[in-house]
Design a protein around this motif. Structure first.
Motif, PDB file in Angstrom:
ATOM      1  N   LEU A 195     -96.682 152.599 -32.360  1.00  0.00           N
ATOM      2  CA  LEU A 195     -98.032 152.780 -32.886  1.00  0.00           C
ATOM      3  C   LEU A 195     -98.779 153.666 -31.913  1.00  0.00           C
ATOM      4  O   LEU A 195     -98.843 153.367 -30.718  1.00  0.00           O
ATOM      5  N   PHE A 196     -99.324 154.788 -32.406  1.00  0.00           N
ATOM      6  CA  PHE A 196    -100.032 155.685 -31.491  1.00  0.00           C
ATOM      7  C   PHE A 196    -101.282 156.244 -32.123  1.00  0.00           C
ATOM      8  O   PHE A 196    -101.458 156.239 -33.331  1.00  0.00           O
ATOM      9  N   THR A 197    -102.195 156.721 -31.265  1.00  0.00           N
ATOM     10  CA  THR A 197    -103.505 157.174 -31.711  1.00  0.00           C
ATOM     11  C   THR A 197    -103.470 158.605 -32.236  1.00  0.00           C
ATOM     12  O   THR A 197    -102.515 159.339 -32.025  1.00  0.00           O
ATOM     13  N   ASN A 198    -104.550 158.989 -32.858  1.00  0.00           N
ATOM     14  CA  ASN A 198    -104.704 160.308 -33.451  1.00  0.00           C
ATOM     15  C   ASN A 198    -104.865 161.412 -32.402  1.00  0.00           C
ATOM     16  O   ASN A 198    -104.556 162.561 -32.652  1.00  0.00           O
ATOM     17  N   ALA A 199    -105.353 161.049 -31.205  1.00  0.00           N
ATOM     18  CA  ALA A 199    -105.608 162.038 -30.150  1.00  0.00           C
ATOM     19  C   ALA A 199    -105.334 161.429 -28.784  1.00  0.00           C
ATOM     20  O   ALA A 199    -105.477 160.216 -28.598  1.00  0.00           O
ATOM     21  N   ALA A 200    -104.962 162.267 -27.841  1.00  0.00           N
ATOM     22  CA  ALA A 200    -104.651 161.802 -26.486  1.00  0.00           C
ATOM     23  C   ALA A 200    -105.866 161.206 -25.776  1.00  0.00           C
ATOM     24  O   ALA A 200    -105.708 160.489 -24.793  1.00  0.00           O
ATOM     25  N   THR A 201    -107.058 161.452 -26.274  1.00  0.00           N
ATOM     26  CA  THR A 201    -108.277 160.908 -25.668  1.00  0.00           C
ATOM     27  C   THR A 201    -108.729 159.612 -26.336  1.00  0.00           C
ATOM     28  O   THR A 201    -109.777 159.070 -25.991  1.00  0.00           O
ATOM     29  N   PRO A 236    -102.835 148.901 -20.884  1.00  0.00           N
ATOM     30  CA  PRO A 236    -103.840 149.568 -20.051  1.00  0.00           C
ATOM     31  C   PRO A 236    -104.834 150.411 -20.865  1.00  0.00           C
ATOM     32  O   PRO A 236    -104.531 150.863 -21.968  1.00  0.00           O
ATOM     33  N   SER A 237    -105.977 150.635 -20.273  1.00  0.00           N
ATOM     34  CA  SER A 237    -107.054 151.338 -20.974  1.00  0.00           C
ATOM     35  C   SER A 237    -106.884 152.846 -21.006  1.00  0.00           C
ATOM     36  O   SER A 237    -107.753 153.551 -21.496  1.00  0.00           O
ATOM     37  N   ASP A 238    -105.761 153.369 -20.520  1.00  0.00           N
ATOM     38  CA  ASP A 238    -105.551 154.813 -20.594  1.00  0.00           C
ATOM     39  C   ASP A 238    -104.244 155.175 -21.301  1.00  0.00           C
ATOM     40  O   ASP A 238    -103.738 156.269 -21.151  1.00  0.00           O
ATOM     41  N   ASP A 239    -103.707 154.253 -22.092  1.00  0.00           N
ATOM     42  CA  ASP A 239    -102.491 154.510 -22.863  1.00  0.00           C
ATOM     43  C   ASP A 239    -102.855 154.762 -24.320  1.00  0.00           C
ATOM     44  O   ASP A 239    -103.777 154.149 -24.858  1.00  0.00           O
ATOM     45  N   ASP A 240    -102.118 155.665 -24.955  1.00  0.00           N
ATOM     46  CA  ASP A 240    -102.408 155.983 -26.357  1.00  0.00           C
ATOM     47  C   ASP A 240    -101.269 155.606 -27.295  1.00  0.00           C
ATOM     48  O   ASP A 240    -101.268 155.988 -28.447  1.00  0.00           O
ATOM     49  N   PHE A 241    -100.290 154.825 -26.810  1.00  0.00           N
ATOM     50  CA  PHE A 241     -99.316 154.255 -27.732  1.00  0.00           C
ATOM     51  C   PHE A 241     -98.861 152.891 -27.247  1.00  0.00           C
ATOM     52  O   PHE A 241     -98.952 152.554 -26.072  1.00  0.00           O
TER      53      PHE A 241
END
Length: 167
Positions: free
Chosen positions: A93-99, A116-121
């Motif tokens: 599961l991953f987000t639409n953008a790296a930010t 962690p608060s800086d991971d996008d998947f």
């Protein structure tokens, strides 16, 4: 859902965002967290849906909708019975953008995985231990990021997270 009382449309929209459809999904090929290779790409209108995922033959990769257009959206992903005891295919599961990030705690047979608060998947990695039918994650969006409401996996060490490779 329709509410005949004047002025209740705002409430109706909020209710509709939490009571979506039940959707079963089996990926046709292995998905990865790379643009253009997703198994399932969601839109903000998918809010409230429950996705029962079959990863028995292929890794299922899901791209979340843009956080900016998904404030209040809740999405739930559950490994279906065909996925039970799968030991080579994964759920990503991953987000639409790296930010945009996914953060919160997930539980597995070993205890707590801190997202962690800086991971996008986030990933249920079956090579760390077989997937169990009913393993699941539910996320909510605040308009900027995604937060884990609930994440449970039967097998110890099932949860992994990091930064998605984007093309």
């Amino acid at each position: 859902m329709a509410n005949p009382m004047y002025g209740q449309n705002k409430f109706d929209n909020q209710v509709d965002n939490t009571n979506g459809e039940i959707i079963s999904f089996t990926p046709a090929s292995d998905g990865t967290a790379v643009a253009g290779v997703e198994s399932l790409v969601l839109k903000s209108t998918d809010a409230g849906n429950y996705y029962f995922l079959n990863i028995a033959s292929n890794t299922c990769s899901v791209k979340l909708p843009s956080a900016a257009s998904s404030k209040g959206a809740v999405l739930t992903f559950i490994m279906d019975v065909a996925s039970d005891a799968e030991g080579t295919k994964d759920f990503i599961l991953f987000t639409n953008a790296a930010t945009e990030f996914i953060m919160g705690a997930c539980f597995d047979g070993a205890g707590v995985h801190d997202q962690p608060s800086d991971d996008d998947f986030i990933q249920i990695d079956s090579s760390d231990g077989a997937v169990g039918a009913g393993d699941r994650v539910q996320v909510v969006c605040n308009g900027q990021h995604w937060y884990v409401l609930e994440g449970s996996a039967l097998t110890a060490g099932a949860w992994n997270s990091g930064t998605a490779t984007r093309a």
